[in-house]
Design a protein around this motif. Structure first.
Motif, PDB file in Angstrom:
ATOM      1  N   ALA A  24       0.852  -1.504  -0.291  1.00 43.08           N
ATOM      2  CA  ALA A  24       0.693  -0.054  -0.025  1.00 43.08           C
ATOM      3  C   ALA A  24       0.923   1.509  -0.355  1.00 43.08           C
ATOM      4  O   ALA A  24       0.409   2.072  -0.587  1.00 43.08           O
ATOM      5  CB  ALA A  24      -1.006   0.417   1.273  1.00 43.08           C
ATOM      6  N   ALA A  28       0.967   4.343  -2.588  1.00 43.52           N
ATOM      7  CA  ALA A  28       0.957   5.352  -2.530  1.00 43.52           C
ATOM      8  C   ALA A  28       2.155   6.330  -3.298  1.00 43.52           C
ATOM      9  O   ALA A  28       2.119   7.421  -3.743  1.00 43.52           O
ATOM     10  CB  ALA A  28       0.574   5.738  -1.500  1.00 43.52           C
ATOM     11  N   SER A 118      -8.754   0.772   0.395  1.00 38.51           N
ATOM     12  CA  SER A 118      -9.276   1.258  -0.514  1.00 38.51           C
ATOM     13  C   SER A 118      -8.938   2.947   0.186  1.00 38.51           C
ATOM     14  O   SER A 118      -8.737   3.725  -0.456  1.00 38.51           O
ATOM     15  CB  SER A 118     -10.210   1.623  -2.009  1.00 38.51           C
ATOM     16  N   PHE A 119      -8.784   2.966   1.752  1.00 39.57           N
ATOM     17  CA  PHE A 119      -8.707   4.373   2.130  1.00 39.57           C
ATOM     18  C   PHE A 119      -8.342   3.621   3.827  1.00 39.57           C
ATOM     19  O   PHE A 119      -8.242   2.594   4.025  1.00 39.57           O
ATOM     20  CB  PHE A 119     -10.190   4.946   2.255  1.00 39.57           C
ATOM     21  N   THR A 140      -4.415  12.281  -3.324  1.00 37.40           N
ATOM     22  CA  THR A 140      -5.587  11.521  -2.719  1.00 37.40           C
ATOM     23  C   THR A 140      -6.571  12.711  -2.727  1.00 37.40           C
ATOM     24  O   THR A 140      -7.066  13.396  -2.564  1.00 37.40           O
ATOM     25  CB  THR A 140      -5.280  11.462  -0.943  1.00 37.40           C
ATOM     26  N   ALA A 192      -7.385   8.710   0.856  1.00 37.63           N
ATOM     27  CA  ALA A 192      -8.157   7.692  -0.168  1.00 37.63           C
ATOM     28  C   ALA A 192      -7.002   8.172  -1.501  1.00 37.63           C
ATOM     29  O   ALA A 192      -7.489   9.275  -1.440  1.00 37.63           O
ATOM     30  CB  ALA A 192      -9.025   8.090  -0.931  1.00 37.63           C
ATOM     31  N   PRO A 193      -5.932   7.521  -1.775  1.00 32.31           N
ATOM     32  CA  PRO A 193      -5.475   5.939  -1.024  1.00 32.31           C
ATOM     33  C   PRO A 193      -4.716   6.207  -0.120  1.00 32.31           C
ATOM     34  O   PRO A 193      -4.448   8.202   0.190  1.00 32.31           O
ATOM     35  CB  PRO A 193      -4.551   5.400  -2.567  1.00 32.31           C
TER      36      PRO A 193
END
Length: 196
Positions: A24, A28, A118-119, A140, A192-193
């Motif tokens: 993740a 990001a 997803s968040f 984001t 998000a993300p």
């Protein structure tokens, strides 16, 4: 263009835990598996196995990954160790992971079980007088709710004074903040993300 290992990993179900968090944060940051593996001196296959939960990294590996992702090592610790049936679903108050650094007068805790969704949901505590002086901008969409204290929030070039019960939203806009009060300001953010 994503590399082959990235595409193959994306076809598998996401995993929670350290591997899911590494994936993740890497995504990001806009890094491919190849780019991150190059930064940490490991193979793409090894990193892919870590992200999919097939292999476990050593502490040394986690230090290199955290440094390459510009995150504190503590991000990859404190995975919810509650009952098996709660993992990935429930985060107990005493099991929150601390995010980022308190150097700027900001302490944050991850309220989400992990970073594989997803968040993410973050609890932010802004010390009295603390300020993010230089505008930040993230790829984001973010929304927040001020629980207590006061917070000045600049979105674009406009400043907004927030009081308990006020909420806000940012969409890839430059922002900065300041706690003008004499008590900590506490806010809940949904991002998000995930960026941590």
């Amino acid at each position: 263009m994503p590399d082959i290992a990235e595409t193959a990993a994306a076809d598998r179900p996401s995993h929670s835990g350290v591997g899911g968090d590494v994936r993740a944060v890497r995504r990001a940051r806009g890094l491919t598996l190849t780019e991150l593996s190059g930064r940490i001196g490991r193979s793409v296959g090894w990193l892919s196995q870590i992200e999919r939960g097939i292999s476990e990294p050593t502490i040394g590996d986690l230090r290199r990954i955290a440094a390459a992702l510009e995150q504190p090592l503590s991000l990859f610790f404190g995975e919810n160790q509650g009952p098996e049936r709660e993992r990935g679903h429930i985060v107990r108050q005493g099991a929150r992971r601390v995010l980022g650094s308190a150097a700027q007068g900001l302490t944050e805790q991850l309220l989400s079980p992990d970073l594989s969704g997803s968040f993410e949901i973050v609890r932010s505590v802004f010390d009295p007088g603390a300020e993010l002086a230089e505008p930040a901008r993230r790829p984001t969409e973010e929304a927040g709710y001020l629980i207590s204290g006061r917070l000045d929030l600049w979105i674009g070039g406009e400043v907004f004074e927030l009081h308990p019960g006020d909420s806000f939203r940012l969409r890839e806009e430059p922002f900065r903040w300041r706690n003008p009060g004499r008590e900590p300001a506490v806010a809940i953010w949904v991002i998000a993300p995930p960026v941590y």
